[in-house]
Design a protein around this motif. Structure first.
Motif, PDB file in Angstrom:
ATOM      1  N   TYR A  66      78.849 -44.216  42.559  1.00 19.89           N
ATOM      2  CA  TYR A  66      78.058 -44.490  42.048  1.00 19.89           C
ATOM      3  C   TYR A  66      76.661 -43.623  42.406  1.00 19.89           C
ATOM      4  CZ  TYR A  66      78.598 -49.578  41.957  1.00 19.89           C
ATOM      5  OH  TYR A  66      78.737 -50.912  41.424  1.00 19.89           O
ATOM      6  N   VAL A  74      77.018 -42.181  45.821  1.00 19.63           N
ATOM      7  CA  VAL A  74      77.275 -43.160  47.428  1.00 19.63           C
ATOM      8  C   VAL A  74      78.711 -43.443  46.966  1.00 19.63           C
ATOM      9  CG1 VAL A  74      76.396 -45.447  47.892  1.00 19.63           C
ATOM     10  CG2 VAL A  74      74.988 -43.943  47.113  1.00 19.63           C
ATOM     11  N   ALA A 100      79.956 -45.717  47.206  1.00 19.22           N
ATOM     12  CA  ALA A 100      80.088 -48.063  47.759  1.00 19.22           C
ATOM     13  C   ALA A 100      81.227 -48.397  48.323  1.00 19.22           C
ATOM     14  CB  ALA A 100      79.725 -48.258  46.341  1.00 19.22           C
ATOM     15  N   PRO A 114      77.166 -55.337  56.746  1.00 16.51           N
ATOM     16  CA  PRO A 114      75.812 -55.079  56.553  1.00 16.51           C
ATOM     17  C   PRO A 114      74.947 -54.570  54.826  1.00 16.51           C
ATOM     18  CG  PRO A 114      76.686 -53.842  58.396  1.00 16.51           C
ATOM     19  CD  PRO A 114      77.788 -53.870  57.418  1.00 16.51           C
ATOM     20  N   SER A 115      73.745 -55.084  55.050  1.00 11.08           N
ATOM     21  CA  SER A 115      73.063 -54.972  53.380  1.00 11.08           C
ATOM     22  C   SER A 115      73.795 -53.385  52.901  1.00 11.08           C
ATOM     23  CB  SER A 115      71.602 -54.273  53.499  1.00 11.08           C
ATOM     24  OG  SER A 115      71.059 -54.786  52.279  1.00 11.08           O
ATOM     25  N   GLY A 116      74.600 -52.640  52.040  1.00 13.51           N
ATOM     26  CA  GLY A 116      74.892 -51.745  51.235  1.00 13.51           C
ATOM     27  C   GLY A 116      75.876 -51.601  51.774  1.00 13.51           C
ATOM     28  N   SER A 117      76.718 -52.456  52.695  1.00 10.39           N
ATOM     29  CA  SER A 117      78.121 -51.826  52.796  1.00 10.39           C
ATOM     30  C   SER A 117      79.349 -51.895  51.535  1.00 10.39           C
ATOM     31  CB  SER A 117      79.137 -52.907  54.116  1.00 10.39           C
ATOM     32  OG  SER A 117      78.315 -54.123  53.719  1.00 10.39           O
ATOM     33  N   GLY A 118      78.367 -52.659  50.499  1.00  4.68           N
ATOM     34  CA  GLY A 118      80.169 -52.738  49.137  1.00  4.68           C
ATOM     35  C   GLY A 118      80.303 -54.033  48.791  1.00  4.68           C
ATOM     36  N   LYS A 119      79.687 -55.149  49.649  1.00  2.00           N
ATOM     37  CA  LYS A 119      79.967 -56.434  49.303  1.00  2.00           C
ATOM     38  C   LYS A 119      79.888 -56.862  47.502  1.00  2.00           C
ATOM     39  CE  LYS A 119      77.185 -58.146  52.003  1.00  2.00           C
ATOM     40  NZ  LYS A 119      76.448 -57.165  52.325  1.00  2.00           N
ATOM     41  N   SER A 120      79.447 -56.296  47.074  1.00  4.35           N
ATOM     42  CA  SER A 120      78.949 -56.849  45.759  1.00  4.35           C
ATOM     43  C   SER A 120      79.553 -55.383  44.852  1.00  4.35           C
ATOM     44  CB  SER A 120      77.792 -56.599  45.217  1.00  4.35           C
ATOM     45  OG  SER A 120      76.311 -57.035  45.871  1.00  4.35           O
ATOM     46  N   THR A 121      79.954 -54.759  45.453  1.00  5.72           N
ATOM     47  CA  THR A 121      80.551 -53.727  44.209  1.00  5.72           C
ATOM     48  C   THR A 121      82.353 -54.377  44.637  1.00  5.72           C
ATOM     49  OG1 THR A 121      79.425 -51.902  44.929  1.00  5.72           O
ATOM     50  CG2 THR A 121      81.670 -51.004  44.302  1.00  5.72           C
ATOM     51  N   HIS A 143      76.264 -63.372  53.324  1.00  8.13           N
ATOM     52  CA  HIS A 143      75.462 -63.420  54.423  1.00  8.13           C
ATOM     53  C   HIS A 143      75.192 -63.683  55.418  1.00  8.13           C
ATOM     54  CE1 HIS A 143      73.477 -60.341  51.739  1.00  8.13           C
ATOM     55  NE2 HIS A 143      73.486 -58.937  52.932  1.00  8.13           N
TER      56      HIS A 143
HETATM   57  N1  LIG Z   1      74.613 -49.157  39.694  1.00  8.67           N
HETATM   58  C1  LIG Z   1      74.007 -49.250  41.407  1.00  8.67           C
HETATM   59  N2  LIG Z   1      73.476 -47.024  41.130  1.00  8.67           N
HETATM   60  C2  LIG Z   1      73.649 -46.793  42.405  1.00  8.67           C
HETATM   61  N3  LIG Z   1      74.027 -47.023  43.748  1.00  8.67           N
HETATM   62  C3  LIG Z   1      74.640 -48.390  43.739  1.00  8.67           C
HETATM   63  C4  LIG Z   1      75.024 -49.265  42.420  1.00  8.67           C
HETATM   64  N4  LIG Z   1      74.801 -50.483  42.900  1.00  8.67           N
HETATM   65  C5  LIG Z   1      75.384 -50.319  43.839  1.00  8.67           C
HETATM   66  N5  LIG Z   1      75.453 -49.110  44.044  1.00  8.67           N
HETATM   67  C6  LIG Z   1      75.360 -48.830  45.509  1.00  8.67           C
HETATM   68  O1  LIG Z   1      76.254 -48.982  46.480  1.00  8.67           O
HETATM   69  C7  LIG Z   1      76.260 -48.956  47.790  1.00  8.67           C
HETATM   70  C8  LIG Z   1      77.075 -51.268  47.526  1.00  8.67           C
HETATM   71  O2  LIG Z   1      75.838 -51.575  47.408  1.00  8.67           O
HETATM   72  P1  LIG Z   1      76.505 -52.909  47.474  1.00  8.67           P
HETATM   73  O3  LIG Z   1      75.393 -53.715  46.323  1.00  8.67           O
HETATM   74  O4  LIG Z   1      77.491 -53.223  46.788  1.00  8.67           O
HETATM   75  O5  LIG Z   1      76.443 -53.436  48.352  1.00  8.67           O
HETATM   76  P2  LIG Z   1      75.886 -54.663  49.654  1.00  8.67           P
HETATM   77  O6  LIG Z   1      76.953 -54.712  50.262  1.00  8.67           O
HETATM   78  O7  LIG Z   1      76.640 -55.443  48.654  1.00  8.67           O
HETATM   79  O8  LIG Z   1      74.766 -54.559  49.786  1.00  8.67           O
HETATM   80  P3  LIG Z   1      73.944 -56.320  49.810  1.00  8.67           P
HETATM   81  O9  LIG Z   1      73.897 -57.052  51.007  1.00  8.67           O
HETATM   82  O10 LIG Z   1      72.295 -55.593  50.451  1.00  8.67           O
HETATM   83  O11 LIG Z   1      73.587 -57.001  48.381  1.00  8.67           O
HETATM   84  C9  LIG Z   1      74.859 -48.992  48.167  1.00  8.67           C
HETATM   85  O12 LIG Z   1      73.941 -48.178  48.798  1.00  8.67           O
HETATM   86  C10 LIG Z   1      74.102 -49.052  47.176  1.00  8.67           C
HETATM   87  O13 LIG Z   1      72.580 -48.522  47.160  1.00  8.67           O
END
Ligand SMILES: Nc1ncnc2c1ncn2[C@@H]1O[C@H](COP(=O)(O)OP(=O)(O)OP(=O)(O)O)[C@@H](O)[C@H]1O
Length: 278
Positions: free
Chosen positions: A28, A40, A42, A61-68, A225
């Motif tokens: 991203y 980033v 992701a 962890p938060s931001g580790s990429g799970k949602s992506t 989580h």
């Molecule tokens: N649309 C986007 N634009 C820019 N950066 C993004 C976008 N979506 C995710 N990121 C970045 O990509 C990285 C992974 O994000 P992601 O949401 O996949 O993490 P996560 O593990 O699901 O976090 P959480 O547990 O907080 O939901 C993070 O650094 C996030 O800031």
């Protein structure tokens, strides 16, 4: 000719494999900058294979990429590179021509089921109408008996005519699970499905997900989580900094919490508290 080519390519993937990710990468940020300072990564080169009939929790962890990971694996987003294969068929990526949005949506509607933290039910539709909505969207025939059968399966056979506001959170999530099951998808993705629920409702929902896997052979991937929720899965996949950081089979709550704590040790300045979200 192109069709045959696609068929030839897809046939190399193993039977009994519901989902495969091959070297999936997603970045991203402003890809126009030469310095790349704002980028980033992701997801970074993620390769994963999930057998049909498995229940996998994804933690990190938060931001580790799970949602992506969930979005790319479910076809809600496209990886920058790498391949996503669902039930032996390439969904995104691969050397062939990319599916257009309409084709990807169609593929998703038939092969993928979703369960979200906030249920995402339509408030003006009844429980039965919400449940069969994916069939209607896919232009498929809808039988009331089908709605009744599937809702009975999730313990809501007596609630067909209710609207979501007449149900508890746990019951709403069970409707969402019925809706995810109605198309008989290859994979069901659940994004924090118990995040909004009290302990007892959460347990019921997790047991139901477990049942869809163990009794009905479905494949479930759940981002969470919560180590307690993850302990219902057969396997936990850990993510850190966009990369897979190990897996745990037949996990217990304590083992998961311990592993998360050590993942925290590996990451500069990140505490276990942040990671477990407690
Ligand atoms: N649309 C986007 N634009 C820019 N950066 C993004 C976008 N979506 C995710 N990121 C970045 O990509 C990285 C992974 O994000 P992601 O949401 O996949 O993490 P996560 O593990 O699901 O976090 P959480 O547990 O907080 O939901 C993070 O650094 C996030 O800031």
């Amino acid at each position: 000719m192109r069709k045959n080519h696609r068929h030839a390519r897809t046939s190399e993937y193993g039977r009994g494999e519901a989902l495969r990710l091959v070297r999936v990468t997603k970045t991203y940020g402003d890809t126009g900058t030469a310095e790349g300072g704002a980028l980033v990564k992701a997801l970074d080169d993620v390769t994963l294979s999930l057998p049909t009939g498995s229940f996998t929790a994804v933690m990190g962890p938060s931001g580790s990429g799970k949602s992506t990971l969930l979005h790319c694996a479910a076809g809600l987003d496209r990886p920058d590179s790498g391949l996503v294969v669902v039930d032996g068929e390439e969904m995104t990526g691969g050397p062939g021509p990319a599916r257009g949005e309409a084709a990807l949506t169609k593929f998703r509607r038939t092969r993928i089921g979703f369960v979200f933290q906030q249920y995402n039910l339509l408030p003006t539709l009844t429980v039965a109408q919400n449940t069969v909505l994916p069939l209607r969207l896919a232009g498929r025939r809808v039988h009331r008996a089908r709605a009744e059968q599937i809702l009975t399966g999730v313990g809501l056979g007596d609630r067909l005519g209710h609207t979501p506001d007449q149900l508890s959170g746990g019951q709403r999530q069970r409707v969402a699970i019925a809706r995810a099951l109605v198309t008989e998808p290859s994979v069901i993705f659940a994004d924090e499905p118990t995040g909004a629920l009290d302990t007892r409702s959460a347990r019921d929902v997790l047991r139901l997900l477990q049942e869809t896997v163990r009794l009905h052979g479905r494949t479930v991937v759940m981002v969470t989580h919560d180590p307690v929720a993850a302990s219902y899965a057969d396997t936990v996949q850990f993510l850190a900094d966009g990369r897979l950081a190990g897996q745990m089979r037949a996990p217990t709550v304590d083992q998961i919490a311990e592993r998360l704590a050590h993942l925290g040790d590996d990451l500069d300045g990140t505490s276990a508290t942040t990671m477990t979200g407690v």
